[in-house]
Design a protein around this motif. Sequence first.
Motif, PDB file in Angstrom:
ATOM      1  N   VAL A   1     -65.410   4.418   8.370  1.00 12.70           N
ATOM      2  CA  VAL A   1     -66.356   3.968   8.211  1.00 12.70           C
ATOM      3  C   VAL A   1     -67.763   4.985   8.084  1.00 12.70           C
ATOM      4  N   VAL A   2     -67.150   6.137   8.068  1.00 13.73           N
ATOM      5  CA  VAL A   2     -68.084   7.530   7.768  1.00 13.73           C
ATOM      6  C   VAL A   2     -67.686   8.136   6.393  1.00 13.73           C
ATOM      7  N   PRO A   3     -68.649   9.048   6.078  1.00 11.85           N
ATOM      8  CA  PRO A   3     -68.323   9.643   4.882  1.00 11.85           C
ATOM      9  C   PRO A   3     -67.068  10.653   4.823  1.00 11.85           C
ATOM     10  N   ALA A   4     -66.287  10.448   3.730  1.00 11.95           N
ATOM     11  CA  ALA A   4     -64.871  11.034   3.590  1.00 11.95           C
ATOM     12  C   ALA A   4     -65.014  12.705   4.293  1.00 11.95           C
ATOM     13  N   ASP A   5     -66.031  13.371   4.184  1.00 14.88           N
ATOM     14  CA  ASP A   5     -65.852  14.739   4.578  1.00 14.88           C
ATOM     15  C   ASP A   5     -66.824  14.923   5.882  1.00 14.88           C
ATOM     16  N   GLY A   6     -66.971  13.601   6.494  1.00 21.43           N
ATOM     17  CA  GLY A   6     -67.821  13.814   7.797  1.00 21.43           C
ATOM     18  C   GLY A   6     -66.823  12.918   8.935  1.00 21.43           C
ATOM     19  N   SER A   7     -67.425  12.764  10.083  1.00 21.74           N
ATOM     20  CA  SER A   7     -67.049  12.109  11.142  1.00 21.74           C
ATOM     21  C   SER A   7     -67.998  11.410  12.014  1.00 21.74           C
ATOM     22  N   ALA A   8     -67.473  10.268  12.919  1.00 18.43           N
ATOM     23  CA  ALA A   8     -68.710   9.967  13.729  1.00 18.43           C
ATOM     24  C   ALA A   8     -69.242  11.145  14.407  1.00 18.43           C
ATOM     25  N   ALA A   9     -68.475  11.957  14.994  1.00 16.61           N
ATOM     26  CA  ALA A   9     -69.160  12.933  15.983  1.00 16.61           C
ATOM     27  C   ALA A   9     -70.364  13.859  15.056  1.00 16.61           C
ATOM     28  N   ALA A  10     -69.897  13.988  13.802  1.00 16.55           N
ATOM     29  CA  ALA A  10     -71.084  14.603  12.887  1.00 16.55           C
ATOM     30  C   ALA A  10     -72.266  13.750  12.961  1.00 16.55           C
ATOM     31  N   GLU A  11     -71.871  12.508  12.804  1.00 16.27           N
ATOM     32  CA  GLU A  11     -72.894  11.420  12.728  1.00 16.27           C
ATOM     33  C   GLU A  11     -73.998  11.455  14.068  1.00 16.27           C
ATOM     34  N   ILE A  12     -72.969  11.807  15.115  1.00 16.42           N
ATOM     35  CA  ILE A  12     -74.098  11.727  16.373  1.00 16.42           C
ATOM     36  C   ILE A  12     -74.692  12.914  16.692  1.00 16.42           C
TER      37      ILE A  12
ATOM     38  N   LYS B   1     -75.123  18.623  23.150  1.00 19.00           N
ATOM     39  CA  LYS B   1     -73.872  19.398  22.950  1.00 19.00           C
ATOM     40  C   LYS B   1     -72.598  18.274  22.667  1.00 19.00           C
ATOM     41  N   VAL B   2     -72.538  18.151  21.508  1.00 19.72           N
ATOM     42  CA  VAL B   2     -71.649  16.784  21.117  1.00 19.72           C
ATOM     43  C   VAL B   2     -69.980  17.440  21.164  1.00 19.72           C
ATOM     44  N   VAL B   3     -69.096  16.659  22.117  1.00 22.65           N
ATOM     45  CA  VAL B   3     -67.764  17.137  21.915  1.00 22.65           C
ATOM     46  C   VAL B   3     -66.973  15.620  21.432  1.00 22.65           C
ATOM     47  N   LYS B   4     -66.023  15.856  20.734  1.00 23.23           N
ATOM     48  CA  LYS B   4     -65.118  15.007  20.517  1.00 23.23           C
ATOM     49  C   LYS B   4     -63.912  14.937  21.481  1.00 23.23           C
ATOM     50  N   ALA B   5     -63.548  13.862  22.101  1.00 25.07           N
ATOM     51  CA  ALA B   5     -62.517  13.668  22.984  1.00 25.07           C
ATOM     52  C   ALA B   5     -61.817  12.420  23.248  1.00 25.07           C
ATOM     53  N   PHE B   6     -60.871  12.194  23.608  1.00 20.56           N
ATOM     54  CA  PHE B   6     -60.474  10.792  24.366  1.00 20.56           C
ATOM     55  C   PHE B   6     -59.961   9.932  22.991  1.00 20.56           C
ATOM     56  N   ASN B   7     -60.132  10.418  21.743  1.00 20.65           N
ATOM     57  CA  ASN B   7     -60.059   9.274  20.745  1.00 20.65           C
ATOM     58  C   ASN B   7     -58.741   9.030  20.237  1.00 20.65           C
ATOM     59  N   THR B   8     -57.849  10.015  20.637  1.00 18.34           N
ATOM     60  CA  THR B   8     -56.543  10.164  20.314  1.00 18.34           C
ATOM     61  C   THR B   8     -55.507   9.729  21.388  1.00 18.34           C
ATOM     62  N   THR B   9     -56.128   8.981  22.488  1.00 15.42           N
ATOM     63  CA  THR B   9     -55.354   8.456  23.564  1.00 15.42           C
ATOM     64  C   THR B   9     -55.728   6.886  23.651  1.00 15.42           C
ATOM     65  N   PHE B  10     -54.732   6.130  24.126  1.00 12.54           N
ATOM     66  CA  PHE B  10     -55.018   4.773  24.452  1.00 12.54           C
ATOM     67  C   PHE B  10     -55.520   4.629  26.179  1.00 12.54           C
ATOM     68  N   ALA B  11     -56.083   3.630  26.403  1.00 16.08           N
ATOM     69  CA  ALA B  11     -56.460   3.555  27.812  1.00 16.08           C
ATOM     70  C   ALA B  11     -55.261   3.600  28.630  1.00 16.08           C
ATOM     71  N   GLY B  12     -54.108   2.867  28.314  1.00 15.32           N
ATOM     72  CA  GLY B  12     -53.010   3.020  29.087  1.00 15.32           C
ATOM     73  C   GLY B  12     -52.241   4.264  29.334  1.00 15.32           C
ATOM     74  N   THR B  13     -52.317   4.983  28.444  1.00 11.86           N
ATOM     75  CA  THR B  13     -51.808   6.421  28.558  1.00 11.86           C
ATOM     76  C   THR B  13     -52.739   7.269  29.245  1.00 11.86           C
ATOM     77  N   LEU B  14     -54.140   6.887  29.423  1.00 12.36           N
ATOM     78  CA  LEU B  14     -55.063   7.635  30.269  1.00 12.36           C
ATOM     79  C   LEU B  14     -54.640   7.513  31.898  1.00 12.36           C
ATOM     80  N   ALA B  15     -54.731   6.200  31.976  1.00 12.23           N
ATOM     81  CA  ALA B  15     -54.397   5.532  33.328  1.00 12.23           C
ATOM     82  C   ALA B  15     -53.241   6.127  33.777  1.00 12.23           C
ATOM     83  N   ALA B  16     -52.077   5.885  33.307  1.00 20.69           N
ATOM     84  CA  ALA B  16     -50.691   6.390  33.709  1.00 20.69           C
ATOM     85  C   ALA B  16     -50.750   7.772  33.880  1.00 20.69           C
ATOM     86  N   GLY B  17     -51.282   8.413  32.832  1.00 19.35           N
ATOM     87  CA  GLY B  17     -51.273  10.075  32.921  1.00 19.35           C
ATOM     88  C   GLY B  17     -50.068  10.267  31.814  1.00 19.35           C
TER      89      GLY B  17
END
Length: 191
Positions: free
Chosen positions: A85-96, A104-120
């Motif tokens: 739901v962001v412009p095709a040439d943009g990102s949520a991070a760019a909007e933020i 200092k905005v950094v994109k992270a954790f969005n390519t992992t699920f909670a279960g894999t973070l908890a399990a490691g």
Amino acid sequence: MARISIIGTGNMGQAIAGVFGKGGHSVQLLGQADAASAVTGDIVVLAVPYGAVASIVAERRDSLAGKIVVDITNPVNFETFDSLVVPADGSAAAEITKLLPESKVVKAFNTTFAGTLAAGVVGPNTTTVLLAGDDADAKSELTGAIAAGGLKVIDAGSLARARELEALGFLQISLAAGEKISWTGGFGVVA
């Protein structure tokens, strides 16, 4: 050790807090009922759906100035699961970044699920957090804090790479929602 504030107490907020806690960092969890509480972290994780970001930023803009702000969102159209739901040439991070020019905005954790973070782990592989940002010091500080919690980190490049990270997150969510992969699985990275 870093002081970390996590705005959002859902599964992802809890899992991210666990990673930082394993690394010995001070973690403050802030939920909806904590709107009046001060943000104490030098690193602030926005562990909320993309649709909630604008109101949180409006409420906390001044307290986020000068801090590392971690965007974990995937701006998915959750009604149809067919687009971002962001412009095709943009990102949520760019909007933020536009909303928080003094952070200092950094994109992270969005390519992992909670279960894999908890399990490691994702399958047989250590969970890897992909991140992107324009401030080298912010990325370095965040990388150290995540790695101290036992996860791997790969710097995907500048904040412009957030678009690709969000597309990868979108694909993973779509596959899980379609029951083609589990919410405790996902993409593993072999470096």
